[in-house]
Design an enzyme around this catalytic site. Structure first.
Site, PDB file in Angstrom:
ATOM      1  N   ARG A   1      15.691   0.077  -5.520  1.00 16.57           N
ATOM      2  CA  ARG A   1      15.767   1.538  -5.494  1.00 16.57           C
ATOM      3  C   ARG A   1      17.217   1.990  -5.334  1.00 16.57           C
ATOM      4  NH1 ARG A   1      14.448   4.259  -1.784  1.00 16.57           N
ATOM      5  NH2 ARG A   1      14.401   2.698  -0.134  1.00 16.57           N
TER       6      ARG A   1
ATOM      7  N   LYS B   1       7.553   4.525  -6.259  1.00 19.44           N
ATOM      8  CA  LYS B   1       7.971   5.165  -5.012  1.00 19.44           C
ATOM      9  C   LYS B   1       8.138   6.675  -5.153  1.00 19.44           C
ATOM     10  CE  LYS B   1       7.956   1.568  -2.334  1.00 19.44           C
ATOM     11  NZ  LYS B   1       6.868   1.418  -1.335  1.00 19.44           N
TER      12      LYS B   1
ATOM     13  N   HIS C   1       2.677   4.567   4.686  1.00 21.43           N
ATOM     14  CA  HIS C   1       3.283   3.391   4.073  1.00 21.43           C
ATOM     15  C   HIS C   1       2.797   2.183   4.876  1.00 21.43           C
ATOM     16  CE1 HIS C   1       7.086   0.941   2.968  1.00 21.43           C
ATOM     17  NE2 HIS C   1       6.206   0.862   2.006  1.00 21.43           N
TER      18      HIS C   1
ATOM     19  N   SER D   1      10.178  -4.222   5.853  1.00 19.01           N
ATOM     20  CA  SER D   1      10.339  -5.485   5.135  1.00 19.01           C
ATOM     21  C   SER D   1      10.671  -6.626   6.093  1.00 19.01           C
ATOM     22  CB  SER D   1      11.456  -5.338   4.103  1.00 19.01           C
ATOM     23  OG  SER D   1      11.639  -6.528   3.383  1.00 19.01           O
TER      24      SER D   1
ATOM     25  N   LYS E   1       3.871  -7.720   7.069  1.00 17.98           N
ATOM     26  CA  LYS E   1       2.791  -6.776   6.735  1.00 17.98           C
ATOM     27  C   LYS E   1       1.864  -7.340   5.664  1.00 17.98           C
ATOM     28  CE  LYS E   1       4.234  -2.993   4.730  1.00 17.98           C
ATOM     29  NZ  LYS E   1       3.757  -2.746   3.365  1.00 17.98           N
ATOM     30  N   THR E   2       2.440  -7.831   4.572  1.00 19.77           N
ATOM     31  CA  THR E   2       1.624  -8.362   3.476  1.00 19.77           C
ATOM     32  C   THR E   2       0.897  -9.623   3.903  1.00 19.77           C
ATOM     33  OG1 THR E   2       3.120  -7.425   1.824  1.00 19.77           O
ATOM     34  CG2 THR E   2       1.699  -9.213   1.101  1.00 19.77           C
TER      35      THR E   2
ATOM     36  N   ASP F   1       0.036  -1.339   0.196  1.00 18.45           N
ATOM     37  CA  ASP F   1       1.278  -0.634   0.488  1.00 18.45           C
ATOM     38  C   ASP F   1       1.144   0.853   0.792  1.00 18.45           C
ATOM     39  OD1 ASP F   1       4.140  -0.959   0.694  1.00 18.45           O
ATOM     40  OD2 ASP F   1       4.337   0.149  -1.174  1.00 18.45           O
TER      41      ASP F   1
ATOM     42  N   ARG G   1      10.376  -9.194  -7.697  1.00 18.51           N
ATOM     43  CA  ARG G   1       9.079  -8.530  -7.518  1.00 18.51           C
ATOM     44  C   ARG G   1       8.060  -8.964  -8.570  1.00 18.51           C
ATOM     45  NH1 ARG G   1       8.178  -4.825  -3.070  1.00 18.51           N
ATOM     46  NH2 ARG G   1      10.241  -4.280  -2.292  1.00 18.51           N
TER      47      ARG G   1
END
Length: 531
Positions: A53, A194, A213, A231, A235-236, A250, A314
């Site tokens: 981003r 995003k 989020h 990050s 979380k994932t 997400d 990604r």
């Protein structure tokens, strides 16, 4: 029959390809030289100069609908409507004579809060990204499709920076009155995802819905859980639990009916992807997946350890590529919420329970640590704070989202836990990272209600409540101070981190009458006790 785009002044294009299948879009991408197939059939593309981003290039048009509602500042940059209009006209002229690829679909799994979107792309690969990331319509829904918001992505168009009233050749402009997101100069597909997420984060609170989020999953008992974290906090990994179905990875909304996923896909980081530890993600990278900036060998086998293009490699794939998912994309009102932090100072408890005010405080703080290796120039632990665990995408003041959280904690008797996936027994480089099996055991105990009858003690600095025992976890690791050989050094480091929390939270002073109660749930800072 193709959509009529005259309402956007888009005309004189060469060909329009609307809602093509992933297979068709893959074929177009290869024919047009946008990417190549990997050994397992994923479409590998390189996004060039922009591999992530570009926050300094994201602007929101300042107009009647936004002036008093946007949290303007370094995160949410304002732009005049005249500048938007000029760039918009330039992009429309640029698209003349070109093929365009259109995706019509939805954001939001619950019909009453679902937003129809139209994504118009210069690149077939970005149309494939949109097809895999957002929720696809059925045949009947396409019959009379009317988008509420439009995204126009023209990565080949480069702006003139200051001459055009912006900062560089790249731009992401959000216009709420015209319901248009205009993206140019960057091939990074994450800007599409995003920016749409940012729009939802602005519109939904005005409908009484909390946008988040976070990841979400649901157990066989029907109980939903949420996982917030920046990050590197896990979380994932923690939300992808074989015992529970994944609702989404997400982006979610929380309304009176419960939790619903915004998306229809996952946008997973692949750097140092491990085929055993992250088996489901690894297996999802196949035909139809868009793989960004991953190095391939001569046999087109991905090398997930090679970061020569970026650390931010990604993979974008539809959620059904993950085996254990909740197909409806929705779940009930959560009984448990998990905040994740990777504390490299080694002072935060592995798991602790938060009061409502404590939950609002830590939600507004959004703390984790950066350590050496995550970013250039970082040689020792560095505290980082991102309000609501996603500040770059939250357009309104963090107190708006925190109040929505507090209301839901009260209304649904939701328990909130802070889980440290970082270091214990010392700071980063001295202590060790908490074992993942212990973290999983603590999370499962919280989600399954096995901490309800356990005694808790208050942490003397951070005021969080530490359980005296937890199934499957040694008692001695639950209180972090126990594991430091030098208890005085622990106290000093806890004070140091507490000051950082205090300094960060000062930026919220005066934004609401409730802020004093929330701030009161923050750490005790001895060095400031005289104030």
């Amino acid at each position: 029959m193709n959509a009529d785009l005259s309402y956007l002044n888009i005309s004189e294009y060469r060909n329009m390809y609307e809602n093509l299948s992933p297979a068709q879009l893959v074929e177009f991408s290869i024919k047009r030289g946008e990417g190549i197939l990997t050994n397992k059939g994923a479409l590998a593309i390189n996004t060039g100069k922009y591999t992530g981003r570009s926050p300094k290039d994201r602007f929101i048009v300042k107009q009647g609908s936004t002036t008093d509602k946007i949290n303007w500042g370094k995160t949410n940059l304002p732009i005049d409507e005249k500048i938007f209009d000029k760039l918009y006209d330039s992009v429309i002229k640029y698209l003349k004579g070109k093929d365009i690829f259109v995706f019509n679909g939805f954001v939001g799994a619950l019909k009453e809060y679902s937003m129809p979107i139209r994504v118009i792309c210069e690149n077939a690969s970005q149309a494939l990204f949109a097809t895999q990331m957002f929720r696809r319509p059925n045949y009947d829904e396409l019959g009379n499709f009317q988008p509420e918001f439009n995204v126009i992505a023209a990565p080949g168009f480069k702006a003139r920076g200051k001459e055009d009233g912006i900062n560089s050749e790249a731009f992401i402009l959000i216009n709420f009155d015209k319901k248009i997101i205009l993206i140019g100069g960057t091939h990074y597909s994450g800007e599409i995802k995003k920016s749409v997420f940012s729009v939802m984060n602005f519109l939904l609170p005005q409908k009484g819905v909390m946008p988040m989020h976070c990841s979400a999953n649901i157990g066989d008992d029907g109980k939903t859980a949420l996982f917030f974290g920046l990050s590197g906090t896990g979380k994932t990994t923690l939300s992808a639990d074989g015992r529970r179905k994944l609702i989404g990875d997400d982006e979610h909304g929380w309304c009176d009916k419960g939790v619903f996923n915004f998306e229809g896909g996952c946008y997973a980081k692949t750097i140092r992807l491990d085929s055993e530890k992250e088996h489901e993600i690894y297996e999802a990278i196949k035909f139809g997946t868009v793989l960004e900036n991953v190095v391939l060998d001569k046999y087109r086998i991905p090398d997930y350890n090679d970061d020569r293009y970026t650390e931010n490699t990604r993979a974008a794939y539809p959620i059904e590529y993950i085996g254990n998912v909740e197909k409806s994309g929705a779940g009930g009102n959560p009984k448990a919420v998990i905040f994740l932090t990777a504390d490299a100072y080694g002072v935060m408890p592995p798991i602790s329970k938060l009061s409502k005010e404590g939950a609002m405080y830590h939600f507004m703080s959004g703390y984790t640590s950066k350590v050496s290796g995550t970013e250039r120039g970082i040689t020792e632990p560095e505290a980082t704070f991102s309000a609501c665990f996603g500040e770059p995408f939250m357009l309104m003041n963090p107190i708006v989202y925190a109040k929505l959280l507090g209301e839901r904690i009260d209304k649904y008797n939701t328990e909130v836990y802070l889980v440290n996936t970082g270091w214990i027994g010392g700071i980063y480089g001295v202590g060790k990272r908490i074992d993942l099996p212990y973290t999983r055991a603590m999370v499962r105990a919280a989600l399954e209600g096995r901490l309800k009858d356990v005694k808790f003690t208050e942490h003397p600095v951070f005021k969080v409540m530490i359980p005296t025992e937890c199934p499957g976890v040694p008692k001695e690791i639950l209180n972090p101070r126990n594991l430091w050989k030098d208890k005085g050094a622990y106290d000093d480091k806890a004070e140091e981190l507490a000051v950082k929390f205090y300094d960060n939270f000062k930026r919220f002073d005066g934004i609401s009458e409730d802020i004093k109660d929330i701030a009161g749930a923050g750490p005790r800072v001895k060095s400031l006790s005289h104030m």
